[in-house]
Design a protein around this motif. Structure first.
Motif, PDB file in Angstrom:
ATOM      1  N   ALA A 102     -33.794  18.649 -22.829  1.00  0.00           N
ATOM      2  CA  ALA A 102     -34.279  17.581 -23.698  1.00  0.00           C
ATOM      3  C   ALA A 102     -33.994  18.193 -25.136  1.00  0.00           C
ATOM      4  CB  ALA A 102     -35.945  17.558 -23.545  1.00  0.00           C
ATOM      5  N   ALA A 103     -34.111  19.587 -25.170  1.00  0.00           N
ATOM      6  CA  ALA A 103     -33.700  20.035 -26.699  1.00  0.00           C
ATOM      7  C   ALA A 103     -32.059  19.855 -26.980  1.00  0.00           C
ATOM      8  CB  ALA A 103     -34.084  21.606 -26.789  1.00  0.00           C
ATOM      9  N   LEU A 104     -31.327  19.949 -25.971  1.00  0.00           N
ATOM     10  CA  LEU A 104     -29.986  19.825 -26.323  1.00  0.00           C
ATOM     11  C   LEU A 104     -29.576  18.426 -26.528  1.00  0.00           C
ATOM     12  CD1 LEU A 104     -28.380  21.754 -23.569  1.00  0.00           C
ATOM     13  CD2 LEU A 104     -28.249  22.382 -25.827  1.00  0.00           C
ATOM     14  N   ARG A 105     -30.335  17.652 -25.921  1.00  0.00           N
ATOM     15  CA  ARG A 105     -30.005  15.990 -26.447  1.00  0.00           C
ATOM     16  C   ARG A 105     -30.413  15.593 -27.592  1.00  0.00           C
ATOM     17  NH1 ARG A 105     -30.641  12.671 -20.437  1.00  0.00           N
ATOM     18  NH2 ARG A 105     -29.598  14.260 -19.451  1.00  0.00           N
ATOM     19  N   VAL A 162     -30.770  17.849 -30.145  1.00  0.00           N
ATOM     20  CA  VAL A 162     -29.606  18.165 -31.232  1.00  0.00           C
ATOM     21  C   VAL A 162     -28.504  17.631 -31.186  1.00  0.00           C
ATOM     22  CG1 VAL A 162     -28.366  20.239 -31.937  1.00  0.00           C
ATOM     23  CG2 VAL A 162     -30.921  20.413 -31.203  1.00  0.00           C
ATOM     24  N   LYS A 163     -27.978  16.962 -29.937  1.00  0.00           N
ATOM     25  CA  LYS A 163     -26.846  16.491 -29.986  1.00  0.00           C
ATOM     26  C   LYS A 163     -26.499  14.898 -30.342  1.00  0.00           C
ATOM     27  CE  LYS A 163     -23.155  15.273 -26.612  1.00  0.00           C
ATOM     28  NZ  LYS A 163     -22.326  15.367 -25.122  1.00  0.00           N
ATOM     29  N   ALA A 164     -28.094  14.458 -30.444  1.00  0.00           N
ATOM     30  CA  ALA A 164     -27.973  13.010 -31.193  1.00  0.00           C
ATOM     31  C   ALA A 164     -28.013  13.150 -32.804  1.00  0.00           C
ATOM     32  CB  ALA A 164     -29.673  12.557 -31.023  1.00  0.00           C
ATOM     33  N   GLU A 165     -27.911  14.455 -33.049  1.00  0.00           N
ATOM     34  CA  GLU A 165     -27.672  14.464 -34.694  1.00  0.00           C
ATOM     35  C   GLU A 165     -26.379  14.532 -35.023  1.00  0.00           C
ATOM     36  OE1 GLU A 165     -29.906  15.070 -37.134  1.00  0.00           O
ATOM     37  OE2 GLU A 165     -31.569  14.427 -35.750  1.00  0.00           O
ATOM     38  N   ILE A 166     -25.552  14.622 -33.962  1.00  0.00           N
ATOM     39  CA  ILE A 166     -23.964  14.591 -34.311  1.00  0.00           C
ATOM     40  C   ILE A 166     -23.159  13.699 -33.751  1.00  0.00           C
ATOM     41  CG2 ILE A 166     -23.700  17.227 -34.749  1.00  0.00           C
ATOM     42  CD1 ILE A 166     -22.541  17.155 -31.783  1.00  0.00           C
ATOM     43  N   ARG A 167     -24.043  12.642 -32.847  1.00  0.00           N
ATOM     44  CA  ARG A 167     -23.149  11.540 -32.069  1.00  0.00           C
ATOM     45  C   ARG A 167     -22.921  10.521 -32.957  1.00  0.00           C
ATOM     46  NH1 ARG A 167     -26.882  10.863 -27.974  1.00  0.00           N
ATOM     47  NH2 ARG A 167     -28.065   9.494 -29.166  1.00  0.00           N
ATOM     48  N   ASP A 168     -21.990   9.809 -32.931  1.00  0.00           N
ATOM     49  CA  ASP A 168     -21.639   8.552 -33.656  1.00  0.00           C
ATOM     50  C   ASP A 168     -21.590   8.913 -35.434  1.00  0.00           C
ATOM     51  OD1 ASP A 168     -21.362   7.051 -31.245  1.00  0.00           O
ATOM     52  OD2 ASP A 168     -23.484   6.620 -31.403  1.00  0.00           O
ATOM     53  N   ILE A 216     -17.151  16.594 -39.039  1.00  0.00           N
ATOM     54  CA  ILE A 216     -16.869  17.635 -40.063  1.00  0.00           C
ATOM     55  C   ILE A 216     -17.646  17.373 -41.237  1.00  0.00           C
ATOM     56  CG2 ILE A 216     -14.990  18.210 -41.675  1.00  0.00           C
ATOM     57  CD1 ILE A 216     -14.311  18.522 -38.873  1.00  0.00           C
ATOM     58  N   GLY A 217     -18.364  16.247 -41.458  1.00  0.00           N
ATOM     59  CA  GLY A 217     -19.452  16.280 -42.620  1.00  0.00           C
ATOM     60  C   GLY A 217     -20.607  16.489 -42.066  1.00  0.00           C
ATOM     61  N   SER A 218     -20.838  16.762 -40.693  1.00  0.00           N
ATOM     62  CA  SER A 218     -22.132  17.261 -40.192  1.00  0.00           C
ATOM     63  C   SER A 218     -22.125  18.596 -39.722  1.00  0.00           C
ATOM     64  CB  SER A 218     -22.711  16.083 -39.040  1.00  0.00           C
ATOM     65  OG  SER A 218     -22.477  14.943 -39.420  1.00  0.00           O
ATOM     66  N   TRP A 219     -21.774  19.433 -40.594  1.00  0.00           N
ATOM     67  CA  TRP A 219     -21.288  20.942 -39.917  1.00  0.00           C
ATOM     68  C   TRP A 219     -22.524  21.750 -39.470  1.00  0.00           C
ATOM     69  CZ3 TRP A 219     -16.745  21.698 -38.165  1.00  0.00           C
ATOM     70  CH2 TRP A 219     -16.194  22.819 -37.665  1.00  0.00           C
ATOM     71  N   ASP A 220     -23.431  21.694 -40.514  1.00  0.00           N
ATOM     72  CA  ASP A 220     -24.588  22.297 -39.931  1.00  0.00           C
ATOM     73  C   ASP A 220     -25.203  22.036 -38.795  1.00  0.00           C
ATOM     74  OD1 ASP A 220     -24.432  23.923 -42.451  1.00  0.00           O
ATOM     75  OD2 ASP A 220     -25.892  22.929 -43.480  1.00  0.00           O
ATOM     76  N   ARG A 221     -25.244  20.593 -38.520  1.00  0.00           N
ATOM     77  CA  ARG A 221     -25.709  20.071 -37.440  1.00  0.00           C
ATOM     78  C   ARG A 221     -24.990  20.472 -36.064  1.00  0.00           C
ATOM     79  NH1 ARG A 221     -26.407  15.708 -40.833  1.00  0.00           N
ATOM     80  NH2 ARG A 221     -28.945  15.347 -41.365  1.00  0.00           N
ATOM     81  N   LEU A 222     -23.497  20.403 -36.378  1.00  0.00           N
ATOM     82  CA  LEU A 222     -22.676  20.726 -35.353  1.00  0.00           C
ATOM     83  C   LEU A 222     -23.145  22.311 -34.838  1.00  0.00           C
ATOM     84  CD1 LEU A 222     -20.396  20.512 -33.264  1.00  0.00           C
ATOM     85  CD2 LEU A 222     -18.871  20.954 -35.268  1.00  0.00           C
ATOM     86  N   ILE A 223     -23.012  23.208 -35.923  1.00  0.00           N
ATOM     87  CA  ILE A 223     -23.329  24.638 -35.551  1.00  0.00           C
ATOM     88  C   ILE A 223     -24.842  24.641 -34.899  1.00  0.00           C
ATOM     89  CG2 ILE A 223     -23.963  26.993 -36.550  1.00  0.00           C
ATOM     90  CD1 ILE A 223     -20.921  25.984 -36.831  1.00  0.00           C
ATOM     91  N   ASP A 224     -25.743  23.806 -35.300  1.00  0.00           N
ATOM     92  CA  ASP A 224     -27.134  23.982 -34.504  1.00  0.00           C
ATOM     93  C   ASP A 224     -26.914  23.621 -32.941  1.00  0.00           C
ATOM     94  OD1 ASP A 224     -28.563  24.666 -36.870  1.00  0.00           O
ATOM     95  OD2 ASP A 224     -28.983  22.722 -37.393  1.00  0.00           O
ATOM     96  N   TYR A 225     -26.287  22.425 -32.903  1.00  0.00           N
ATOM     97  CA  TYR A 225     -26.049  22.135 -31.422  1.00  0.00           C
ATOM     98  C   TYR A 225     -25.223  23.070 -30.750  1.00  0.00           C
ATOM     99  CZ  TYR A 225     -23.672  19.685 -27.570  1.00  0.00           C
ATOM    100  OH  TYR A 225     -23.444  19.291 -26.320  1.00  0.00           O
TER     101      TYR A 225
END
Length: 203
Positions: free
Chosen positions: A64-67, A69-75, A79-88
């Motif tokens: 659930a936690a992974l999903r 966090v992944k929702a933050e970078i989906r679609d 490259i413009g969501s780098w902090d969210r990518l690192i969190d994921y």
């Protein structure tokens, strides 16, 4: 809320008739923290005294936690969501007990197409095959890649092999129009970017 109290809440929900505080503290002590415990393999959790229903509970919480966090970078343009990518990436593999090599496939707008684990290795090595990486990118019509793997030691400093395999993938993809944006090495609470370190091009 301390890690053991969060673990206690989960275990109590699975078995409300039992005093689970000792087991919760034991799990945190054994694995080193909440994230490490929920990332542990089923066999390791059984050896620590958990039964299958409790293991299923912990694995469901991690998924659930992974999903979330992944929702933050989906679609989104990754490259413009780098902090969210690192969190994921941190949530996904930072606490894995062995090395895992993941590929993030991006389209021409740098939107995530897929996240796939290419290899799972040992505590300090993961075999990676550049031709297979590029072949998979072409199968998905990806125009760019972000390479991601973890160092179970917690130290994200790139090794000589990390740098070499990155350059092999860069060189394999370039003639076919597949760009490697970065190679992220994930430690525990830390990461290294080969692009930021100036290591994505041959000397």
């Amino acid at each position: 809320m301390p890690d053991y109290e969060l673990m206690e809440v989960l275990l109590f929900a699975q078995d409300p008739r039992k005093d689970v505080k000792p087991l919760a503290k034991q799990l945190i002590d054994r694995f080193g923290g909440f994230a490490e415990a929920v990332s542990a393999g089923p066999d390791a959790l059984r050896a620590a005294g958990l039964r299958d229903p409790a293991i299923a509970m912990l694995k469901s919480v991690r998924e659930a936690a992974l999903r979330l966090v992944k929702a933050e970078i989906r679609d989104r343009e990754v490259i413009g969501s780098w902090d969210r990518l690192i969190d994921y990436c941190n949530a996904h593999i930072a606490y894995s007990p062995v090395e895992e090599f993941h590929l993030l496939f991006l389209d021409r707008k740098n939107v995530l197409i897929a996240d796939e684990r290419q290899q799972r290795g040992t505590i300090d090595h993961t075999p990676v095959y550049p031709r297979e990486v590029v072949k998979r990118a072409l199968e998905l019509n990806a125009s760019a890649l972000i390479l991601v793997h973890n160092h179970p030691s917690g130290d994200p400093t790139p090794s000589t092999d990390d740098i070499a395999v990155t350059l092999d993938i860069v060189n394999a993809g370039k003639p076919l129009g597949v760009t490697v944006h970065d190679h992220l090495i994930i430690g525990r609470g830390r990461h290294a970017s080969l692009r930021d370190l100036g290591l994505l091009s041959s000397p």
